[in-house]
Scaffold this motif. Structure first.
Motif, mmCIF file in Angstrom:
data_model
loop_
_atom_site.group_PDB
_atom_site.id
_atom_site.type_symbol
_atom_site.label_atom_id
_atom_site.label_comp_id
_atom_site.label_asym_id
_atom_site.label_seq_id
_atom_site.Cartn_x
_atom_site.Cartn_y
_atom_site.Cartn_z
ATOM 1 N N UNK A 15 0.826 -1.210 0.000
ATOM 2 C CA UNK A 15 0.000 0.000 0.000
ATOM 3 C C UNK A 15 0.859 1.258 0.000
ATOM 4 N N UNK A 16 1.907 1.258 0.815
ATOM 5 C CA UNK A 16 2.804 2.410 0.857
ATOM 6 C C UNK A 16 3.521 2.595 -0.479
ATOM 7 N N UNK A 17 4.047 1.509 -1.020
ATOM 8 C CA UNK A 17 4.772 1.590 -2.290
ATOM 9 C C UNK A 17 3.850 2.069 -3.413
ATOM 10 N N UNK A 18 2.615 1.569 -3.408
ATOM 11 C CA UNK A 18 1.665 1.964 -4.447
ATOM 12 C C UNK A 18 1.264 3.424 -4.303
ATOM 13 N N UNK A 19 1.009 3.860 -3.060
ATOM 14 C CA UNK A 19 0.624 5.247 -2.831
ATOM 15 C C UNK A 19 1.737 6.213 -3.229
ATOM 16 N N UNK A 20 2.976 5.864 -2.931
ATOM 17 C CA UNK A 20 4.097 6.720 -3.306
ATOM 18 C C UNK A 20 4.211 6.842 -4.828
ATOM 19 N N UNK A 21 4.070 5.708 -5.519
ATOM 20 C CA UNK A 21 4.137 5.707 -6.979
ATOM 21 C C UNK A 21 3.014 6.549 -7.568
ATOM 22 N N UNK A 22 1.798 6.346 -7.057
ATOM 23 C CA UNK A 22 0.647 7.079 -7.572
ATOM 24 C C UNK A 22 0.765 8.575 -7.304
ATOM 25 N N UNK A 23 1.291 8.940 -6.147
ATOM 26 C CA UNK A 23 1.419 10.362 -5.815
ATOM 27 C C UNK A 23 2.398 11.061 -6.752
ATOM 28 N N UNK A 24 3.495 10.401 -7.073
ATOM 29 C CA UNK A 24 4.453 10.986 -8.014
ATOM 30 C C UNK A 24 3.794 11.197 -9.369
ATOM 31 N N UNK A 25 3.071 10.185 -9.839
ATOM 32 C CA UNK A 25 2.399 10.312 -11.133
ATOM 33 C C UNK A 25 1.395 11.460 -11.112
ATOM 34 N N UNK A 26 0.633 11.575 -10.038
ATOM 35 C CA UNK A 26 -0.356 12.644 -9.928
ATOM 36 C C UNK A 26 0.306 14.017 -9.939
ATOM 37 N N UNK A 27 1.373 14.172 -9.163
ATOM 38 C CA UNK A 27 2.057 15.461 -9.074
ATOM 39 C C UNK A 27 2.686 15.866 -10.399
ATOM 40 N N UNK A 28 3.028 14.877 -11.213
ATOM 41 C CA UNK A 28 3.643 15.178 -12.508
ATOM 42 C C UNK A 28 2.608 15.289 -13.624
ATOM 43 N N UNK A 29 1.342 15.139 -13.276
ATOM 44 C CA UNK A 29 0.297 15.278 -14.289
ATOM 45 C C UNK A 29 0.202 14.114 -15.233
ATOM 46 N N UNK A 30 0.557 12.923 -14.745
ATOM 47 C CA UNK A 30 0.506 11.715 -15.570
ATOM 48 C C UNK A 30 -0.702 10.880 -15.142
ATOM 49 N N UNK A 31 -1.505 10.475 -16.086
ATOM 50 C CA UNK A 31 -2.712 9.716 -15.790
ATOM 51 C C UNK A 31 -2.390 8.269 -15.424
ATOM 52 N N UNK A 32 -2.909 7.833 -14.275
ATOM 53 C CA UNK A 32 -2.794 6.432 -13.877
ATOM 54 C C UNK A 32 -4.061 5.703 -14.303
ATOM 55 N N UNK A 33 -3.926 4.768 -15.229
ATOM 56 C CA UNK A 33 -5.077 3.997 -15.701
ATOM 57 C C UNK A 33 -5.640 3.143 -14.573
ATOM 58 N N UNK A 34 -4.753 2.483 -13.840
ATOM 59 C CA UNK A 34 -5.167 1.607 -12.760
ATOM 60 C C UNK A 34 -3.989 0.805 -12.260
ATOM 61 N N UNK A 35 -4.282 -0.093 -11.333
ATOM 62 C CA UNK A 35 -3.246 -0.922 -10.738
ATOM 63 C C UNK A 35 -3.571 -2.392 -10.996
ATOM 64 N N UNK A 36 -2.540 -3.174 -11.270
ATOM 65 C CA UNK A 36 -2.661 -4.619 -11.496
ATOM 66 C C UNK A 36 -1.725 -5.332 -10.540
ATOM 67 N N UNK A 37 -2.220 -6.356 -9.874
ATOM 68 C CA UNK A 37 -1.371 -7.181 -9.014
ATOM 69 C C UNK A 37 -0.657 -8.191 -9.899
#
Length: 247
Positions: free
Chosen positions: A155-177
């Motif tokens: 959860x921490x690793x995913x949140x950190x990755x998603x936050x960077x993408x959001x701050x850089x204006x990059x769209x996250x389609x979704x997450x896959x395990x």
């Protein structure tokens, strides 16, 4: 069988929350389903750092599992290190975001889907200026799929990755395990509901542990079952969450 819901997306970057989370298997799964739908698919490995004992790399896995129309490896380094470090130690050229973008644009002209697989996690350095796969995604203006681990710590690793993408204006389609264990523990089962919250994006698939050891036809069936209709698959996150609910 559900139709693929690609909309206007023709290039997707596949990144991970870390190394060894299943990026190559997820890339292969997306490619396999798209190929089965009759699409011309290209897969780019931005940088291969480290090889298997038999000398093979990630694209060899992709070719075995999905047989995409085209594969392209932009750099190959023998040592399993961050691409920038491996390039510096080997004396070989680095891979720049512009190189990744140029390859994707070229292949997009003759393919209906181009998948760009990064190396390690989102902010792993590709050159000594600190360029990353996130820079390449931003430069191309394309969305990103996050591949995450299933268990404790994800959860921490995913949140950190998603936050960077959001701050850089990059769209996250979704997450896959990338690798779901046969006998999931409590944390893993709870993560089914918590991962989309951490990612700020939907859960678009769960692939079973060991999927990479299957042959092509068997892998395609697993890919269809494990990927969302957004990719042409059959995965239902709500039903999956009910199946593995810890309560």
């Amino acid at each position: 069988m559900p139709a693929v819901v690609w909309f206007d997306v023709t290039v997707i970057v596949i990144t991970g929350t870390s190394t060894g989370v299943g990026k190559t298997i997820v890339t292969s799964a997306i490619a396999a389903v798209a190929m089965a739908e009759g699409r011309r698919v290209a897969v780019i490995k931005a940088a291969q750092a480290g090889l298997e004992p038999d000398g093979t790399g990630d694209l060899d896995v992709v070719r075995r599992l999905a047989a995409p129309t085209t594969t392209r490896e932009l750099a190959r380094y023998l040592e399993p290190l961050a691409p920038a470090t491996a390039a510096r130690r080997s004396g070989m050229p680095t891979v720049r975001p512009a190189d990744i973008a140029a390859a994707a644009v070229e292949l997009e002209e003759s393919h209906e889907l181009v998948l760009v697989e990064g190396a390690g996690g989102l902010l792993v350095r590709f050159d000594d200026d600190g360029a990353t796969i996130a820079d390449a995604a931003w430069a191309m203006g394309v969305p990103v799929v996050i591949v995450a681990q299933a268990g404790l710590g994800t959860l921490n690793h995913t949140a950190l990755t998603a936050e960077v993408l959001l701050r850089r204006g990059i769209n996250t389609v979704g997450v896959v395990v990338g690798s779901w264990p046969a006998d999931p523990d409590l944390a893993t089962r709870c993560n089914v509901e918590d991962l989309p919250v951490a990612a700020g994006a939907p859960l678009l698939g769960v692939l079973p542990e060991g999927a990479g050891g299957l042959d092509g036809p068997a892998f395609l069936e697993v890919a269809r079952h494990g990927l969302s209709p957004w990719f042409g698959g059959e995965f239902d996150p709500e039903q999956f969450a009910k199946t593995y609910s810890p309560s």
